[in-house]
Design an enzyme around this catalytic site. Structure first.
Site, mmCIF file in Angstrom:
data_model
loop_
_atom_site.group_PDB
_atom_site.id
_atom_site.type_symbol
_atom_site.label_atom_id
_atom_site.label_comp_id
_atom_site.label_asym_id
_atom_site.label_seq_id
_atom_site.Cartn_x
_atom_site.Cartn_y
_atom_site.Cartn_z
ATOM 1 N N GLY A 90 10.531 21.344 24.843
ATOM 2 C CA GLY A 90 10.432 22.592 25.679
ATOM 3 C C GLY A 90 9.580 23.651 24.876
ATOM 4 N NE ARG A 91 13.682 25.967 20.814
ATOM 5 C CZ ARG A 91 14.719 25.415 19.971
ATOM 6 N NH1 ARG A 91 14.733 25.014 18.951
ATOM 7 N NH2 ARG A 91 15.977 26.137 20.322
ATOM 8 C CE1 TYR A 125 9.616 31.021 28.270
ATOM 9 C CE2 TYR A 125 10.657 31.393 30.281
ATOM 10 C CZ TYR A 125 9.692 31.111 29.785
ATOM 11 O OH TYR A 125 8.500 31.217 30.125
ATOM 12 C CD GLU A 126 12.359 25.857 27.007
ATOM 13 O OE1 GLU A 126 11.858 25.061 26.402
ATOM 14 O OE2 GLU A 126 11.928 25.876 28.519
ATOM 15 N N GLY A 127 15.257 29.493 23.095
ATOM 16 C CA GLY A 127 15.544 30.124 21.697
ATOM 17 C C GLY A 127 14.665 31.372 21.541
#
Ligand code: CAA
Length: 380
Positions: free
Chosen positions: A242-243, A362-364
């Site tokens: 995802g990153r 988002y996504e960390g």
């Protein structure tokens, strides 16, 4: 080392660019104002294969590589990051998760529809007290033989209202920590599954973000993904991919803002000449372009690692960390180059500046990316 894109990659990039210009650009300001993204546009993205880019064609996907995926993400994000986040979550978090870890029955039932855009997916990990600290899940899934009963709350869920299929991370055995976590496939409309109001956000306002509530939701055991207790590793691996998508989104936001700033600087006159002829502006353009190219190298490297079957945990975190920083810093500069015009909606750069911020969250968050990178360096 070959930095050239293949002819196929160029064709895919151009198709995404054309779609973004003809279908996404008209109406992007209105969609941002009204916080909406029509299903008709989601369908068009599905028809073009953008919702299942890397999925095997036998499950309805486009069977392309991660390089193609980041090219599509960059082009869509230059124009409308609300569109690209729908694409990113569906591809990287939901389709990838099901294809890599789901069983045949789950792939037949869900992946085919997700990859073709008949369904949209959401990935439900974050909670009021478990965003960055992902092991501290409070949502529980209690084993009742042939089914689980799920209770809990999920926050900031992209596609939260729009999705048909939700991958929900829940604690099945608290004593086992990260080994007592599983992921379940939930469908919209299951009894006890409530969708809360849409969040009113700073950026990516077209994309719908919701809180979800699970009150005694009965989920068949057949809907658990993978072996018992594998959910946390599933979530971490899925987020690594995802990153790459979010890094490409950040790259697109930054390059979209740069292109607008360059065009504006070549047209706008002040003190008797186009403002690009003033060093104060020219140096900004040089910094923007250099940083964007550096971000592109990191994004491409992470996608290449994935395509080569290499570990991409570190490279995806590096790409997201750097590209999101570049997006934030240089969208601010793009607004500055536009002067007063940059502060009004018609010129697009203020929206890109607002959209850029979420790529650092988002996504960390950026801080989480640094944890992932530094742990990998220390372990090596
Ligand atoms: N792949 C496979 N396994 C992994 C992994 C990976 N990338 N990362 C960790 N693991 C495994 C570890 O090996 C470990 O397994 P063992 O116990 O068998 O050794 C287990 O998972 C636990 O790992 P850690 O001890 O490293 O876990 P931690 O609690 O210290 O957390 C963290 C590490 C990096 C901080 C992690 O919690 C994290 O990434 N947090 C951020 C979560 C996040 O990105 N949230 C965003 C929400 S989703 C979203 O935004 C979607 C949207 O809608 C757009």
């Amino acid at each position: 080392m070959d930095f050239k894109l293949s002819e196929e990659h160029i064709m895919i990039r151009d198709a995404a660019r054309d779609f973004a210009q003809t279908e996404l650009l008209p109406g992007v300001i209105k969609r941002d104002n009204k916080q909406e993204f029509p299903q008709s546009l989601v369908k068009k993205m599905g028809d073009l294969g953008f919702l299942g880019v890397m999925v095997d064609p036998k499950y309805g996907g486009s069977g392309m590589d991660a390089i193609s995926y980041v090219l599509i993400m960059e082009e869509l994000s230059k124009i409308d990051a609300s569109a690209s986040v729908i694409v990113s979550v569906n591809n990287s978090l939901v389709c990838y998760g099901l294809e890599a870890y789901g069983n045949e029955e789950q792939k037949e039932k869900y992946l085919k529809k997700l990859a073709t855009g008949q369904f949209v997916g959401a990935f439900c990990l974050s909670e009021p007290e478990a965003g960055s600290d992902a092991t501290s899940q409070k949502t529980t899934a209690i084993d009742h033989g042939d089914h689980y009963i799920i209770n809990g709350t999920k926050n900031w869920i992209t596609n939260g209202g729009r999705a048909d299929v939700y991958l929900v991370v829940a604690q099945t055995d608290r004593d086992k920590g990260s080994h007592g976590i599983n992921v379940f496939i939930l469908e919209k409309g299951m009894e006890g599954f409530h969708i809360g109001p849409k969040e009113d956000k700073l950026g990516i306002r077209g994309s719908d973000t919701h809180t979800l509530q699970f009150n005694d939701v009965k989920v068949p055991k057949a809907n658990r993904i993978g072996t018992n207790g594998s959910g946390f590793r599933f979530a971490m691996k899925t987020l690594s991919g995802g990153r790459i998508g979010i890094a490409a989104q950040a790259l697109g936001i930054a390059s979209g803002a740069y292109e607008l700033a360059l065009k504006y600087a070549k047209e706008r006159k002040a003190f008797g000449t186009e403002i690009c002829n003033h060093q104060a502006i020219a140096f900004k353009l040089a910094d923007m372009y250099t940083d964007i190219e550096a971000a592109r190298m990191l994004v491409m490297k992470a996608a290449w690692d994935k395509d080569q079957g290499k570990n991409y945990d570190k490279s995806s975190a590096m790409a997201k960390l750097y590209a999101s920083k570049v997006a934030m810093e240089h969208t601010v500069e793009a607004v500055q180059i536009h002067g007063g015009n940059g502060f009004v909606k018609d010129y697009h750069v203020e929206r890109l500046m607002r959209d850029a911020k979420i790529t650092q969250i988002y996504e960390g968050t950026s801080e989480i990316q640094k944890i992932v990178i530094s742990r990998s360096l220390i372990k090596a």
